[in-house]
Motif scaffolding. Structure first.
Motif, PDB file in Angstrom:
ATOM      1  N   ALA A   1     -39.995 -56.861  23.363  1.00 54.92           N
ATOM      2  CA  ALA A   1     -38.727 -56.443  22.770  1.00 54.92           C
ATOM      3  C   ALA A   1     -37.603 -56.487  23.796  1.00 54.92           C
ATOM      4  O   ALA A   1     -36.486 -56.941  23.507  1.00 54.92           O
ATOM      5  N   MET A   2     -37.891 -56.034  25.029  1.00 58.44           N
ATOM      6  CA  MET A   2     -36.869 -56.071  26.081  1.00 58.44           C
ATOM      7  C   MET A   2     -36.528 -57.501  26.472  1.00 58.44           C
ATOM      8  O   MET A   2     -35.360 -57.839  26.699  1.00 58.44           O
ATOM      9  N   LEU A   3     -37.545 -58.362  26.551  1.00 58.13           N
ATOM     10  CA  LEU A   3     -37.292 -59.759  26.891  1.00 58.13           C
ATOM     11  C   LEU A   3     -36.433 -60.430  25.829  1.00 58.13           C
ATOM     12  O   LEU A   3     -35.460 -61.131  26.147  1.00 58.13           O
ATOM     13  N   LYS A   4     -36.756 -60.196  24.575  1.00 57.75           N
ATOM     14  CA  LYS A   4     -35.976 -60.787  23.480  1.00 57.75           C
ATOM     15  C   LYS A   4     -34.520 -60.349  23.559  1.00 57.75           C
ATOM     16  O   LYS A   4     -33.595 -61.163  23.433  1.00 57.75           O
ATOM     17  N   ALA A   5     -34.299 -59.054  23.806  1.00 56.07           N
ATOM     18  CA  ALA A   5     -32.936 -58.543  23.894  1.00 56.07           C
ATOM     19  C   ALA A   5     -32.191 -59.134  25.088  1.00 56.07           C
ATOM     20  O   ALA A   5     -31.003 -59.480  24.991  1.00 56.07           O
ATOM     21  N   ALA A   6     -32.880 -59.265  26.232  1.00 60.74           N
ATOM     22  CA  ALA A   6     -32.245 -59.829  27.427  1.00 60.74           C
ATOM     23  C   ALA A   6     -31.818 -61.275  27.185  1.00 60.74           C
ATOM     24  O   ALA A   6     -30.728 -61.694  27.608  1.00 60.74           O
ATOM     25  N   LEU A   7     -32.654 -62.035  26.505  1.00 68.49           N
ATOM     26  CA  LEU A   7     -32.318 -63.427  26.210  1.00 68.49           C
ATOM     27  C   LEU A   7     -31.170 -63.507  25.202  1.00 68.49           C
ATOM     28  O   LEU A   7     -30.258 -64.332  25.339  1.00 68.49           O
ATOM     29  N   GLU A   8     -31.196 -62.633  24.199  1.00 69.26           N
ATOM     30  CA  GLU A   8     -30.125 -62.635  23.199  1.00 69.26           C
ATOM     31  C   GLU A   8     -28.793 -62.202  23.809  1.00 69.26           C
ATOM     32  O   GLU A   8     -27.727 -62.629  23.358  1.00 69.26           O
ATOM     33  N   ASN A   9     -28.853 -61.383  24.858  1.00 66.55           N
ATOM     34  CA  ASN A   9     -27.624 -60.917  25.516  1.00 66.55           C
ATOM     35  C   ASN A   9     -27.083 -61.909  26.540  1.00 66.55           C
ATOM     36  O   ASN A   9     -26.082 -61.641  27.192  1.00 66.55           O
ATOM     37  N   GLY A  10     -27.739 -63.046  26.684  1.00 70.12           N
ATOM     38  CA  GLY A  10     -27.236 -64.096  27.569  1.00 70.12           C
ATOM     39  C   GLY A  10     -28.301 -64.775  28.399  1.00 70.12           C
ATOM     40  O   GLY A  10     -28.202 -65.956  28.698  1.00 70.12           O
ATOM     41  N   GLY A  11     -29.328 -64.036  28.815  1.00 66.95           N
ATOM     42  CA  GLY A  11     -30.395 -64.627  29.609  1.00 66.95           C
ATOM     43  C   GLY A  11     -29.883 -65.397  30.801  1.00 66.95           C
ATOM     44  O   GLY A  11     -30.344 -66.505  31.094  1.00 66.95           O
ATOM     45  N   ARG A  12     -28.969 -64.786  31.569  1.00 64.86           N
ATOM     46  CA  ARG A  12     -28.297 -65.517  32.647  1.00 64.86           C
ATOM     47  C   ARG A  12     -29.182 -65.782  33.854  1.00 64.86           C
ATOM     48  O   ARG A  12     -28.842 -66.595  34.705  1.00 64.86           O
ATOM     49  N   ASP A  13     -30.308 -65.097  33.935  1.00 59.92           N
ATOM     50  CA  ASP A  13     -31.189 -65.237  35.097  1.00 59.92           C
ATOM     51  C   ASP A  13     -32.627 -65.234  34.603  1.00 59.92           C
ATOM     52  O   ASP A  13     -32.914 -64.977  33.432  1.00 59.92           O
ATOM     53  N   ASN A  14     -33.551 -65.545  35.509  1.00 54.00           N
ATOM     54  CA  ASN A  14     -34.972 -65.377  35.191  1.00 54.00           C
ATOM     55  C   ASN A  14     -35.216 -63.898  34.863  1.00 54.00           C
ATOM     56  O   ASN A  14     -34.605 -63.021  35.474  1.00 54.00           O
ATOM     57  N   VAL A  15     -36.112 -63.656  33.919  1.00 51.53           N
ATOM     58  CA  VAL A  15     -36.388 -62.281  33.489  1.00 51.53           C
ATOM     59  C   VAL A  15     -37.879 -61.998  33.651  1.00 51.53           C
ATOM     60  O   VAL A  15     -38.715 -62.722  33.085  1.00 51.53           O
ATOM     61  N   THR A  16     -38.211 -60.952  34.402  1.00 49.58           N
ATOM     62  CA  THR A  16     -39.607 -60.559  34.574  1.00 49.58           C
ATOM     63  C   THR A  16     -39.733 -59.062  34.338  1.00 49.58           C
ATOM     64  O   THR A  16     -38.950 -58.280  34.875  1.00 49.58           O
ATOM     65  N   ILE A  17     -40.716 -58.686  33.514  1.00 55.03           N
ATOM     66  CA  ILE A  17     -40.889 -57.285  33.127  1.00 55.03           C
ATOM     67  C   ILE A  17     -42.369 -56.938  33.119  1.00 55.03           C
ATOM     68  O   ILE A  17     -43.189 -57.685  32.563  1.00 55.03           O
ATOM     69  N   VAL A  18     -42.709 -55.807  33.708  1.00 52.80           N
ATOM     70  CA  VAL A  18     -44.052 -55.238  33.613  1.00 52.80           C
ATOM     71  C   VAL A  18     -43.903 -53.796  33.152  1.00 52.80           C
ATOM     72  O   VAL A  18     -43.077 -53.050  33.687  1.00 52.80           O
ATOM     73  N   VAL A  19     -44.666 -53.399  32.145  1.00 47.88           N
ATOM     74  CA  VAL A  19     -44.697 -52.009  31.693  1.00 47.88           C
ATOM     75  C   VAL A  19     -46.100 -51.458  31.917  1.00 47.88           C
ATOM     76  O   VAL A  19     -47.085 -52.099  31.545  1.00 47.88           O
ATOM     77  N   VAL A  20     -46.171 -50.286  32.549  1.00 42.92           N
ATOM     78  CA  VAL A  20     -47.448 -49.616  32.816  1.00 42.92           C
ATOM     79  C   VAL A  20     -47.397 -48.226  32.197  1.00 42.92           C
ATOM     80  O   VAL A  20     -46.498 -47.426  32.512  1.00 42.92           O
ATOM     81  N   ASP A  21     -48.345 -47.927  31.310  1.00 44.47           N
ATOM     82  CA  ASP A  21     -48.443 -46.618  30.669  1.00 44.47           C
ATOM     83  C   ASP A  21     -49.573 -45.804  31.277  1.00 44.47           C
ATOM     84  O   ASP A  21     -50.612 -46.362  31.665  1.00 44.47           O
ATOM     85  N   VAL A  22     -49.368 -44.488  31.343  1.00 43.72           N
ATOM     86  CA  VAL A  22     -50.319 -43.592  31.992  1.00 43.72           C
ATOM     87  C   VAL A  22     -50.847 -42.557  31.006  1.00 43.72           C
ATOM     88  O   VAL A  22     -50.065 -41.864  30.341  1.00 43.72           O
ATOM     89  N   ASN A  23     -52.175 -42.468  30.917  1.00 46.92           N
ATOM     90  CA  ASN A  23     -52.808 -41.410  30.131  1.00 46.92           C
ATOM     91  C   ASN A  23     -53.737 -40.635  31.067  1.00 46.92           C
ATOM     92  O   ASN A  23     -54.688 -41.204  31.602  1.00 46.92           O
ATOM     93  N   ARG A  24     -53.436 -39.355  31.273  1.00 47.91           N
ATOM     94  CA  ARG A  24     -54.231 -38.530  32.173  1.00 47.91           C
ATOM     95  C   ARG A  24     -54.853 -37.366  31.382  1.00 47.91           C
ATOM     96  O   ARG A  24     -54.157 -36.684  30.644  1.00 47.91           O
ATOM     97  N   SER A  25     -56.132 -37.148  31.565  1.00 49.29           N
ATOM     98  CA  SER A  25     -56.814 -36.063  30.869  1.00 49.29           C
ATOM     99  C   SER A  25     -57.851 -35.428  31.788  1.00 49.29           C
ATOM    100  O   SER A  25     -58.382 -36.072  32.686  1.00 49.29           O
ATOM    101  N   SER A  26     -58.118 -34.153  31.548  1.00 44.70           N
ATOM    102  CA  SER A  26     -59.126 -33.441  32.336  1.00 44.70           C
ATOM    103  C   SER A  26     -60.432 -33.417  31.560  1.00 44.70           C
ATOM    104  O   SER A  26     -60.449 -33.593  30.339  1.00 44.70           O
ATOM    105  N   PRO A  27     -61.562 -33.239  32.242  1.00 42.94           N
ATOM    106  CA  PRO A  27     -62.877 -33.240  31.569  1.00 42.94           C
ATOM    107  C   PRO A  27     -62.979 -32.210  30.447  1.00 42.94           C
ATOM    108  O   PRO A  27     -63.723 -32.404  29.479  1.00 42.94           O
ATOM    109  N   ALA A  28     -62.203 -31.136  30.535  1.00 39.98           N
ATOM    110  CA  ALA A  28     -62.286 -30.072  29.534  1.00 39.98           C
ATOM    111  C   ALA A  28     -61.569 -30.440  28.235  1.00 39.98           C
ATOM    112  O   ALA A  28     -61.776 -29.807  27.205  1.00 39.98           O
ATOM    113  N   GLU A  29     -60.702 -31.451  28.300  1.00 43.00           N
ATOM    114  CA  GLU A  29     -59.897 -31.796  27.116  1.00 43.00           C
ATOM    115  C   GLU A  29     -60.693 -32.611  26.100  1.00 43.00           C
ATOM    116  O   GLU A  29     -61.532 -33.399  26.447  1.00 43.00           O
TER     117      GLU A  29
END
Length: 267
Positions: A239-267
Motif C-alpha cells: 500500500a505504501m509503495l503504491k501510494a509513493a508511486l502514485e505521488n510521483g515515484g521520483r526515486d527508487n523506493v525500498t520498504i521493509v515492515v517488521v511486526d513484533v508479537n511478544r508473549s510470556s509463557p503464562a499467557e
C-alpha cells in the motif's frame, strides 16, 4: 535461546520465533520490497531481511556505482548475519569489508560512490535484550507503538544539520536545494560507524525501514495511515509503495515492515 523458522513463499510475509532468556516468546513477521520508481532508469537500492537483521541501503554514485555500493554492503551484512553473531563490532567489520569491496570494484571510480545504511537487529543477549537501530545517511527507521509513529533514526544530511542549528524550519526543509546531500555514507571513507539506538522489545510494535524514495512521497502521517489500515506487513508495504508511486515515484523506493508479537509463557 531456541529458534524456529517458517519458510514462506517469496511473495508472502515471513515469520520467525525466538525464545528470549526471560522465557518470553517473540514472533516476528516481516515483508520487504524495492522498486525502481517512475523517474530513475536503474534501482540503486538494496535491502536485507536475514533474521535477526533487517536493513535498507540506498546507493549513490555515477553510472552503476550506487548499485554496486548498496549491493556490496548488503552482501557483507548477509554473510555476517548467517554466522549468527550480530553486534556493533561484527557490523562494523562487515562495513569495513564492504568499503574495500566498493573501492576495489572496477566500475566505482566516482569518489562520490557510496550508500546509506539503516535498519534494526534483535539483540537477544541476556544482559542487553532489546532492538538496536543502526543508521548512516538519510534512510530511516520508524516505529509505530500504541498508535503513534516515531522516527527512531536521525538523518545525516545537510538539511538535518541546518534544522538542528535552528537555521531551517521543517517546511523550508521540504524543498531545500541541498535536500539530497548527505553528510555520512558507507564508501567514501575507510572508517564508517553507524549511530546505534536501543529500543525495548514491546508486543504490538511495528517497524518501517525505508529509503528516502518513500519519505519524499509520503508524510509521516501517510506512513502511519497505511500501517493502521493494513495489519499484514506485506499489505502495508504494498500500500505504501503504491501510494509513493502514485505521488510521483521520483526515486527508487525500498520498504521493509517488521511486526513484533511478544508473549510470556503464562499467557
Amino acid at each position: 535461546m531456541g529458534v524456529s523458522a517458517v519458510a514462506n513463499a517469496v511473495d508472502a510475509t515471513s515469520t520467525q520465533s525466538v525464545t528470549l532468556a526471560s522465557g518470553d516468546n517473540v514472533t516476528l513477521s516481516w515483508y520487504g520490497t524495492t522498486d525502481t520508481g517512475r523517474r530513475r532508469e536503474t534501482n540503486q537500492d538494496a535491502f536485507l531481511t536475514a533474521f535477526p537483521l533487517f536493513v535498507v541501503a540506498d546507493g549513490m554514485g555515477g553510472h552503476i556505482g550506487g548499485e554496486i555500493a548498496s549491493a556490496s554492503t548488503v552482501d557483507r551484512l548477509r554473510a555476517m548475519a548467517k554466522k549468527g553473531n550480530v553486534s556493533p563490532i561484527t557490523i562494523e567489520k562487515a562495513l569495513t569489508k564492504a568499503v574495500a569491496d566498493i573501492a576495489a570494484h572496477p566500475e566505482t571510480t566516482d569518489e562520490g560512490t557510496g550508500t546509506t545504511l539503516t535498519g534494526i537487529y534483535l539483540d537477544t543477549d541476556i544482559a542487553t535484550e532489546s532492538w538496536v537501530t543502526l543508521n548512516i545517511g538519510d534512510s530511516r527507521v520508524y516505529l509505530l507503538r500504541d498508535g503513534g509513529l516515531t522516527q527512531l533514526t536521525t538523518d545525516h544530511s545537510v538539511v538535518q544539520e541546518l534544522m538542528a542549528a535552528g537555521r531551517l524550519s521543517a517546511e523550508e526543509a521540504e524543498n531545500h536545494p541541498y535536500g539530497n546531500v548527505i553528510t555520512r555514507a558507507v564508501g567514501p571513507s575507510e572508517s564508517v560507524s553507524p549511530d546505534y539506538v536501543r529500543v525495548e522489545i514491546v508486543d504490538g510494535d511495528r517497524f518501517v525501514i525505508c529509503s528516502d524514495g518513500l519519505t519524499k512521497e509520503l508524510t509521516d502521517y501517510g506512513i502511519g495511515h497505511f500501517l493502521a489500515q493494513n495489519p499484514d506487513p506485506r499489505d502495508a508495504v504494498e500500500a505504501m509503495l503504491k501510494a509513493a508511486l502514485e505521488n510521483g515515484g521520483r526515486d527508487n523506493v525500498t520498504i521493509v515492515v517488521v511486526d513484533v508479537n511478544r508473549s510470556s509463557p503464562a499467557e
